[in-house]
Design a protein around this motif. Sequence first.
Motif, PDB file in Angstrom:
ATOM      1  N   VAL A  36      54.766 -36.309   3.719  1.00  0.00           N
ATOM      2  CA  VAL A  36      54.342 -37.291   4.715  1.00  0.00           C
ATOM      3  C   VAL A  36      55.566 -37.791   5.482  1.00  0.00           C
ATOM      4  O   VAL A  36      56.503 -38.341   4.879  1.00  0.00           O
ATOM      5  N   ILE A  37      55.548 -37.600   6.795  1.00  0.00           N
ATOM      6  CA  ILE A  37      56.689 -37.968   7.639  1.00  0.00           C
ATOM      7  C   ILE A  37      56.256 -38.976   8.699  1.00  0.00           C
ATOM      8  O   ILE A  37      55.330 -38.707   9.465  1.00  0.00           O
ATOM      9  N   ALA A  38      56.923 -40.120   8.746  1.00  0.00           N
ATOM     10  CA  ALA A  38      56.731 -41.058   9.855  1.00  0.00           C
ATOM     11  C   ALA A  38      57.547 -40.519  11.019  1.00  0.00           C
ATOM     12  O   ALA A  38      58.746 -40.808  11.153  1.00  0.00           O
ATOM     13  N   VAL A  39      56.920 -39.704  11.841  1.00  0.00           N
ATOM     14  CA  VAL A  39      57.626 -38.888  12.828  1.00  0.00           C
ATOM     15  C   VAL A  39      58.461 -39.726  13.794  1.00  0.00           C
ATOM     16  O   VAL A  39      59.582 -39.370  14.143  1.00  0.00           O
ATOM     17  N   GLY A  40      57.923 -40.851  14.250  1.00  0.00           N
ATOM     18  CA  GLY A  40      58.650 -41.681  15.216  1.00  0.00           C
ATOM     19  C   GLY A  40      59.896 -42.318  14.663  1.00  0.00           C
ATOM     20  O   GLY A  40      60.812 -42.677  15.410  1.00  0.00           O
ATOM     21  N   GLY A  41      59.937 -42.473  13.326  1.00  0.00           N
ATOM     22  CA  GLY A  41      61.111 -43.011  12.667  1.00  0.00           C
ATOM     23  C   GLY A  41      61.486 -44.420  13.091  1.00  0.00           C
ATOM     24  O   GLY A  41      60.695 -45.148  13.701  1.00  0.00           O
ATOM     25  N   ALA A  42      62.718 -44.768  12.780  1.00  0.00           N
ATOM     26  CA  ALA A  42      63.201 -46.114  13.054  1.00  0.00           C
ATOM     27  C   ALA A  42      63.126 -46.509  14.529  1.00  0.00           C
ATOM     28  O   ALA A  42      62.776 -47.654  14.848  1.00  0.00           O
ATOM     29  N   PRO A  43      63.428 -45.608  15.490  1.00  0.00           N
ATOM     30  CA  PRO A  43      63.355 -46.021  16.906  1.00  0.00           C
ATOM     31  C   PRO A  43      61.961 -46.485  17.315  1.00  0.00           C
ATOM     32  O   PRO A  43      61.827 -47.372  18.155  1.00  0.00           O
ATOM     33  N   GLU A  44      60.925 -45.894  16.730  1.00  0.00           N
ATOM     34  CA  GLU A  44      59.564 -46.257  17.106  1.00  0.00           C
ATOM     35  C   GLU A  44      59.228 -47.680  16.701  1.00  0.00           C
ATOM     36  O   GLU A  44      58.372 -48.324  17.311  1.00  0.00           O
ATOM     37  N   ALA A  45      59.903 -48.180  15.664  1.00  0.00           N
ATOM     38  CA  ALA A  45      59.655 -49.550  15.209  1.00  0.00           C
ATOM     39  C   ALA A  45      59.996 -50.567  16.293  1.00  0.00           C
ATOM     40  O   ALA A  45      59.431 -51.669  16.329  1.00  0.00           O
ATOM     41  N   LEU A  46      60.897 -50.215  17.196  1.00  0.00           N
ATOM     42  CA  LEU A  46      61.296 -51.132  18.255  1.00  0.00           C
ATOM     43  C   LEU A  46      60.199 -51.307  19.310  1.00  0.00           C
ATOM     44  O   LEU A  46      60.280 -52.205  20.149  1.00  0.00           O
ATOM     45  N   ASP A  47      59.191 -50.438  19.279  1.00  0.00           N
ATOM     46  CA  ASP A  47      58.061 -50.552  20.198  1.00  0.00           C
ATOM     47  C   ASP A  47      56.798 -51.044  19.497  1.00  0.00           C
ATOM     48  O   ASP A  47      55.722 -51.060  20.098  1.00  0.00           O
ATOM     49  N   ALA A  48      56.935 -51.424  18.223  1.00  0.00           N
ATOM     50  CA  ALA A  48      55.766 -51.814  17.440  1.00  0.00           C
ATOM     51  C   ALA A  48      55.404 -53.277  17.689  1.00  0.00           C
ATOM     52  O   ALA A  48      56.125 -54.184  17.294  1.00  0.00           O
ATOM     53  N   ARG A  49      54.289 -53.476  18.348  1.00  0.00           N
ATOM     54  CA  ARG A  49      53.760 -54.820  18.573  1.00  0.00           C
ATOM     55  C   ARG A  49      52.273 -54.706  18.870  1.00  0.00           C
ATOM     56  O   ARG A  49      51.793 -53.641  19.269  1.00  0.00           O
ATOM     57  N   PRO A  50      51.517 -55.769  18.668  1.00  0.00           N
ATOM     58  CA  PRO A  50      50.072 -55.710  18.882  1.00  0.00           C
ATOM     59  C   PRO A  50      49.693 -55.216  20.281  1.00  0.00           C
ATOM     60  O   PRO A  50      50.302 -55.584  21.270  1.00  0.00           O
ATOM     61  N   GLY A  51      48.677 -54.354  20.310  1.00  0.00           N
ATOM     62  CA  GLY A  51      48.170 -53.857  21.579  1.00  0.00           C
ATOM     63  C   GLY A  51      48.976 -52.745  22.198  1.00  0.00           C
ATOM     64  O   GLY A  51      48.688 -52.306  23.309  1.00  0.00           O
TER      65      GLY A  51
END
Length: 335
Positions: free
Chosen positions: A183-198
């Motif tokens: 199981v791979i979280a493909v977006g990785g750490a950079p994707e967390a910077l875009d994580a917000r509701p909606g």
Amino acid sequence: MKIDFAPSNLPIVRRLQTAVVLLWVFSFLALAPLCVVLFLCLLFTRFWLISVLYAIWWYVDWDTPSRGGRKVQVLCKMRMWEHMRDYFPIKLVKTADLDPRQNYVLGFHPHGILVAGAFTNFCTEATGFSKLFPGLKRNLLMLPLWFRAPFFRDYIMSAGLVPSDKESASYLLQSKGVGNAVVIAVGGAPEALDARPGVYIVHLANKKGFVKFAIEHGASLVPVYSFGENEVFDQVENPRGTWLRYIQERLQRIMGVSLPLFHARGVFQYSFGLMPYRKPINTVVGRPIKVEKKEKPSAEDLDNVHQLYMDELAQLFEEHKRNYGVPEDSHLVFQ
């Protein structure tokens, strides 16, 4: 600011749910550095032998994380994880069978802030993974950095976590026979910077390493979308081009981990804190995409399979978004 305190007469089961999630958040955010500090501090006390003996064990056991780890099934089946599941709640949704006579690479999207859905679904039995996909063993990949922390490395290995480098993932598919799911979280750490509701952004447009890995090992690709993963935390606005985003991206390139400035609720009040909101997370496992095994896939092979994967993920999102409160006019954005 008015503080909205939690009622004093909450049922004990809700308090247990909050306690387990608090433990999990603490483990994710603070346990690794605390383990490093503990290891070093013990060297200067009368308990120095503990660190010395652990250092010897660490040396002998150095390759274990990249050799399948050391998953402890008893811990993965503990009742406490059911409390974490019910806190949000979290649900695992199956759309197709996964044949245990084959190996799989599951791409998990989106990363979110703390990948709550990935951990609960793939590191515990709280949502019934083994019942939904009998005969399939799974391991969630995590940044290799965390496996360099003494004591903490053993803690995360017990949950089935392994380093997210090619050597570790290859071992699972080459040396463990069939019926394995990486199981791979493909977006990785950079994707967390875009994580917000909606927000429905996935960092996938230029991510082809996991596709190449799947082709090299002849493992079927399975898109997974976790609806609600971005809804459980708020994040300070950090659009591209701002000084905050620039600093975050620079730190991510240097340290390997992103540092989103997130917040949600507290333990005893609902106004502020680092506890996630009680919002549902529904992790939908899509249909497997069979790939032809090639030791050296061409650029055309990678492009074709990568495009097919993106199409399948977009279709999975469109097919299920109405069930989980996503607006009809919202679509996946690939970056």
